[in-house]
Each structure stands twice: as C-alpha cells, then as structure tokens.
Design a protein around this motif. Sequence first.
Motif, PDB file in Angstrom:
ATOM      1  N   MET A  66       0.851  -1.182   0.000  1.00 39.61           N
ATOM      2  CA  MET A  66       0.000   0.000   0.000  1.00 39.61           C
ATOM      3  C   MET A  66       0.888   1.233   0.000  1.00 39.61           C
ATOM      4  O   MET A  66       1.943   1.249   0.616  1.00 39.61           O
ATOM      5  N   ARG A  67       0.381   2.223  -0.663  1.00 42.39           N
ATOM      6  CA  ARG A  67       1.081   3.506  -0.727  1.00 42.39           C
ATOM      7  C   ARG A  67       0.070   4.596  -0.397  1.00 42.39           C
ATOM      8  O   ARG A  67      -1.012   4.645  -0.974  1.00 42.39           O
ATOM      9  N   LEU A  68       0.445   5.462   0.546  1.00 45.02           N
ATOM     10  CA  LEU A  68      -0.396   6.580   0.942  1.00 45.02           C
ATOM     11  C   LEU A  68       0.331   7.880   0.684  1.00 45.02           C
ATOM     12  O   LEU A  68       1.536   7.972   0.901  1.00 45.02           O
ATOM     13  N   VAL A  69      -0.412   8.867   0.247  1.00 50.38           N
ATOM     14  CA  VAL A  69       0.065  10.250   0.252  1.00 50.38           C
ATOM     15  C   VAL A  69      -0.810  10.956   1.266  1.00 50.38           C
ATOM     16  O   VAL A  69      -2.040  10.999   1.123  1.00 50.38           O
ATOM     17  N   ILE A  70      -0.184  11.464   2.319  1.00 49.08           N
ATOM     18  CA  ILE A  70      -0.946  12.154   3.356  1.00 49.08           C
ATOM     19  C   ILE A  70      -0.557  13.628   3.336  1.00 49.08           C
ATOM     20  O   ILE A  70       0.613  13.980   3.207  1.00 49.08           O
ATOM     21  N   GLN A  71      -1.574  14.463   3.429  1.00 50.48           N
ATOM     22  CA  GLN A  71      -1.363  15.896   3.449  1.00 50.48           C
ATOM     23  C   GLN A  71      -2.054  16.484   4.664  1.00 50.48           C
ATOM     24  O   GLN A  71      -3.230  16.179   4.926  1.00 50.48           O
ATOM     25  N   ARG A  72      -1.314  17.315   5.382  1.00 50.73           N
ATOM     26  CA  ARG A  72      -1.906  18.047   6.493  1.00 50.73           C
ATOM     27  C   ARG A  72      -2.728  19.171   5.879  1.00 50.73           C
ATOM     28  O   ARG A  72      -2.224  19.950   5.069  1.00 50.73           O
ATOM     29  N   VAL A  73      -4.012  19.214   6.257  1.00 52.44           N
ATOM     30  CA  VAL A  73      -4.914  20.187   5.633  1.00 52.44           C
ATOM     31  C   VAL A  73      -5.682  20.988   6.676  1.00 52.44           C
ATOM     32  O   VAL A  73      -5.899  20.526   7.797  1.00 52.44           O
ATOM     33  N   THR A  74      -6.084  22.180   6.270  1.00 48.33           N
ATOM     34  CA  THR A  74      -7.031  22.931   7.091  1.00 48.33           C
ATOM     35  C   THR A  74      -8.441  22.504   6.747  1.00 48.33           C
ATOM     36  O   THR A  74      -9.343  22.576   7.584  1.00 48.33           O
ATOM     37  N   GLU A  75      -8.625  22.044   5.475  1.00 55.54           N
ATOM     38  CA  GLU A  75      -9.914  21.506   5.039  1.00 55.54           C
ATOM     39  C   GLU A  75      -9.712  20.755   3.729  1.00 55.54           C
ATOM     40  O   GLU A  75      -8.778  21.019   2.983  1.00 55.54           O
ATOM     41  N   ALA A  76     -10.608  19.802   3.466  1.00 49.32           N
ATOM     42  CA  ALA A  76     -10.606  19.063   2.211  1.00 49.32           C
ATOM     43  C   ALA A  76     -12.011  18.551   1.947  1.00 49.32           C
ATOM     44  O   ALA A  76     -12.748  18.235   2.883  1.00 49.32           O
ATOM     45  N   THR A  77     -12.380  18.487   0.659  1.00 50.72           N
ATOM     46  CA  THR A  77     -13.672  17.935   0.282  1.00 50.72           C
ATOM     47  C   THR A  77     -13.501  17.057  -0.945  1.00 50.72           C
ATOM     48  O   THR A  77     -12.556  17.227  -1.722  1.00 50.72           O
ATOM     49  N   VAL A  78     -14.421  16.117  -1.111  1.00 51.49           N
ATOM     50  CA  VAL A  78     -14.471  15.300  -2.317  1.00 51.49           C
ATOM     51  C   VAL A  78     -15.903  15.325  -2.828  1.00 51.49           C
ATOM     52  O   VAL A  78     -16.847  15.168  -2.053  1.00 51.49           O
ATOM     53  N   SER A  79     -16.029  15.544  -4.143  1.00 51.11           N
ATOM     54  CA  SER A  79     -17.339  15.620  -4.775  1.00 51.11           C
ATOM     55  C   SER A  79     -17.462  14.572  -5.867  1.00 51.11           C
ATOM     56  O   SER A  79     -16.489  14.241  -6.547  1.00 51.11           O
ATOM     57  N   VAL A  80     -18.672  14.071  -6.046  1.00 53.50           N
ATOM     58  CA  VAL A  80     -19.015  13.168  -7.140  1.00 53.50           C
ATOM     59  C   VAL A  80     -20.286  13.732  -7.780  1.00 53.50           C
ATOM     60  O   VAL A  80     -21.261  14.012  -7.070  1.00 53.50           O
ATOM     61  N   ASP A  81     -20.247  13.926  -9.078  1.00 51.36           N
ATOM     62  CA  ASP A  81     -21.388  14.486  -9.816  1.00 51.36           C
ATOM     63  C   ASP A  81     -21.865  15.805  -9.207  1.00 51.36           C
ATOM     64  O   ASP A  81     -23.066  16.059  -9.098  1.00 51.36           O
ATOM     65  N   GLY A  82     -20.911  16.622  -8.787  1.00 56.95           N
ATOM     66  CA  GLY A  82     -21.247  17.946  -8.271  1.00 56.95           C
ATOM     67  C   GLY A  82     -21.734  17.993  -6.840  1.00 56.95           C
ATOM     68  O   GLY A  82     -22.024  19.067  -6.318  1.00 56.95           O
ATOM     69  N   LYS A  83     -21.812  16.839  -6.165  1.00 57.32           N
ATOM     70  CA  LYS A  83     -22.265  16.804  -4.773  1.00 57.32           C
ATOM     71  C   LYS A  83     -21.118  16.398  -3.860  1.00 57.32           C
ATOM     72  O   LYS A  83     -20.422  15.415  -4.133  1.00 57.32           O
ATOM     73  N   ILE A  84     -20.936  17.127  -2.771  1.00 56.62           N
ATOM     74  CA  ILE A  84     -19.901  16.770  -1.798  1.00 56.62           C
ATOM     75  C   ILE A  84     -20.320  15.478  -1.105  1.00 56.62           C
ATOM     76  O   ILE A  84     -21.423  15.384  -0.563  1.00 56.62           O
ATOM     77  N   VAL A  85     -19.423  14.478  -1.153  1.00 60.93           N
ATOM     78  CA  VAL A  85     -19.716  13.185  -0.527  1.00 60.93           C
ATOM     79  C   VAL A  85     -18.831  12.932   0.697  1.00 60.93           C
ATOM     80  O   VAL A  85     -19.076  11.995   1.449  1.00 60.93           O
ATOM     81  N   GLY A  86     -17.796  13.755   0.893  1.00 61.17           N
ATOM     82  CA  GLY A  86     -16.928  13.602   2.051  1.00 61.17           C
ATOM     83  C   GLY A  86     -16.143  14.881   2.295  1.00 61.17           C
ATOM     84  O   GLY A  86     -15.877  15.645   1.362  1.00 61.17           O
ATOM     85  N   ARG A  87     -15.800  15.100   3.561  1.00 57.83           N
ATOM     86  CA  ARG A  87     -15.031  16.298   3.911  1.00 57.83           C
ATOM     87  C   ARG A  87     -14.288  16.085   5.215  1.00 57.83           C
ATOM     88  O   ARG A  87     -14.631  15.195   6.001  1.00 57.83           O
ATOM     89  N   CYS A  88     -13.296  16.902   5.443  1.00 58.76           N
ATOM     90  CA  CYS A  88     -12.577  16.887   6.718  1.00 58.76           C
ATOM     91  C   CYS A  88     -11.931  18.231   6.935  1.00 58.76           C
ATOM     92  O   CYS A  88     -11.892  19.063   6.050  1.00 58.76           O
ATOM     93  N   GLY A  89     -11.400  18.375   8.119  1.00 59.97           N
ATOM     94  CA  GLY A  89     -10.551  19.515   8.404  1.00 59.97           C
ATOM     95  C   GLY A  89     -10.889  20.140   9.734  1.00 59.97           C
ATOM     96  O   GLY A  89     -12.043  20.108  10.151  1.00 59.97           O
ATOM     97  N   PRO A  90      -9.859  20.622  10.385  1.00 58.73           N
ATOM     98  CA  PRO A  90      -8.446  20.389  10.059  1.00 58.73           C
ATOM     99  C   PRO A  90      -8.055  18.927  10.316  1.00 58.73           C
ATOM    100  O   PRO A  90      -8.689  18.250  11.119  1.00 58.73           O
TER     101      PRO A  90
END
Length: 146
Positions: free
Chosen positions: A1-25
Amino acid sequence: MRLVIQRVTEATVSVDGKIVGRCGPGLMILVGVGQGDQAEHAEWLAKKCAELRIFDDGDGKMNQSILDIGGSALAISQFTLLGDCRKGRRPGFTDAADPAIANELYQHFVHRLVGQGVPTETGIFAADMKVTLTNDGPVTFILERG
C-alpha cells in the motif's frame, strides 16, 4: 500500500457535483492498494496515520498527532499511486491490485483509522471524484508498507 498524506485545514471530495466527504483540520489521505497488499499493511498504515506527529505544538514544532489535535481525515482511493512511469510516456498499472481486492483493503484501512479514534470520511470507490484541499504548511508525506 502507498499513501500520500497531506496536512490540511480543510478538504472535500465531490461526485457528480455533490460533496460526498469532507474533513478539516486534519489529514487528506490518498490510498493506493498494490498487488500483494494484505490487511496487516492497512492496519499498520492506519495506526501510523493516527499517531504520526506532523501537527504543530505550542512551540511551532511538529509534535502532535491528528489524535492530539482532535482532527479528522478524508481518505480517497487512488489506484494511480501505483502507476509506473519509468518506461515510455503512458503509465502502467500492473502493480495496482484488482479493484475488488483494492476496495476491500481500502475499506479495511478506513475502518481501522476510525478504530484508532480518527473521524474519517471517504469518497466513492472507483468514481470520478473532484478533490479540493487547502494544504497546511504545505506538509505532505508518502507512507508505504508492503
């Protein structure tokens, strides 16, 4: 397994224009599953992500984990992390795991990260996703196990 991890203040993921996941910080984690990866690799990496001290303490030193700051994570499956670009001009993906196995190990990683006490949201496996993030630092690490 390979991971790229980024320290973020916020992040979101969208599918078909709808946010399906988010985090932060916290952490935005791209997860690539390769041939031969096993559940114990996912478990080791989940523990490592939860305990890795990459957040600043009161003195501005990377001395706190995502658990210490009460952060959250966004984990996104990304088979292209296993792309081999050494030959030619088109990446090869023979090192990536079969999608059914990759999804199982990706879900196992997420489950174990939540089990470590990290609130974690996800994208949708194999979907065309749009990811936005604000990298904090910037701070980015590559973790591998396997």
